[in-house]
Design an enzyme around this catalytic site. Structure first.
Site, PDB file in Angstrom:
ATOM      1  N   THR A 141      -2.292   5.947  -1.520  1.00  0.00           N
ATOM      2  CA  THR A 141      -2.614   7.141  -0.732  1.00  0.00           C
ATOM      3  C   THR A 141      -1.687   8.262  -1.180  1.00  0.00           C
ATOM      4  OG1 THR A 141      -3.274   5.808   1.169  1.00  0.00           O
ATOM      5  CG2 THR A 141      -2.726   8.119   1.594  1.00  0.00           C
ATOM      6  N   ILE A 200      -1.106  -2.201  -9.349  1.00  0.00           N
ATOM      7  CA  ILE A 200      -2.005  -2.401  -8.215  1.00  0.00           C
ATOM      8  C   ILE A 200      -3.281  -1.593  -8.444  1.00  0.00           C
ATOM      9  CG2 ILE A 200      -0.161  -2.856  -6.545  1.00  0.00           C
ATOM     10  CD1 ILE A 200      -0.411   0.058  -5.613  1.00  0.00           C
ATOM     11  N   MET A 252       0.840  -1.178   0.000  1.00  0.00           N
ATOM     12  CA  MET A 252       0.000   0.000   0.000  1.00  0.00           C
ATOM     13  C   MET A 252       0.887   1.244   0.000  1.00  0.00           C
ATOM     14  SD  MET A 252      -3.242   0.092   2.343  1.00  0.00           S
ATOM     15  CE  MET A 252      -4.294   1.411   2.579  1.00  0.00           C
ATOM     16  N   PRO A 253       1.260   1.739  -1.173  1.00  0.00           N
ATOM     17  CA  PRO A 253       2.156   2.889  -1.233  1.00  0.00           C
ATOM     18  C   PRO A 253       1.504   4.189  -0.791  1.00  0.00           C
ATOM     19  CG  PRO A 253       1.503   2.223  -3.434  1.00  0.00           C
ATOM     20  CD  PRO A 253       0.935   1.224  -2.486  1.00  0.00           C
ATOM     21  N   GLU A 254       2.321   5.033  -0.184  1.00  0.00           N
ATOM     22  CA  GLU A 254       1.869   6.367   0.212  1.00  0.00           C
ATOM     23  C   GLU A 254       2.850   7.385  -0.349  1.00  0.00           C
ATOM     24  OE1 GLU A 254       0.671   8.989   4.145  1.00  0.00           O
ATOM     25  OE2 GLU A 254       0.974   6.838   4.331  1.00  0.00           O
TER      26      GLU A 254
END
Length: 61
Positions: free
Chosen positions: A40, A34, A1-3
């Protein structure tokens, strides 16, 4: 889940910021293969008098 965090001097319109958020989300989702809902993105704005380039504050450029 990259931010992803984007740092910028204040002054862009809400529409410009929305456009950036969408574009960055799409680029990361595509690059990482993805779902966009996993990405985010935050924009952190700095007042122009508190940000400088070459020692010259942005509000004096």
């Amino acid at each position: 889940m990259p931010e992803i965090v984007v740092y910028a001097a204040e002054g862009r319109s809400l529409e410009q910021k929305k456009k950036l958020l969408k574009a960055v989300t799409a680029a990361v989702a595509d690059s990482f293969e993805i779902d966009a809902n996993s990405v985010t993105v935050s924009i952190v704005e700095t007042p122009k008098h508190l940000k400088s380039k070459g020692g010259v504050p942005f509000d004096e450029r």
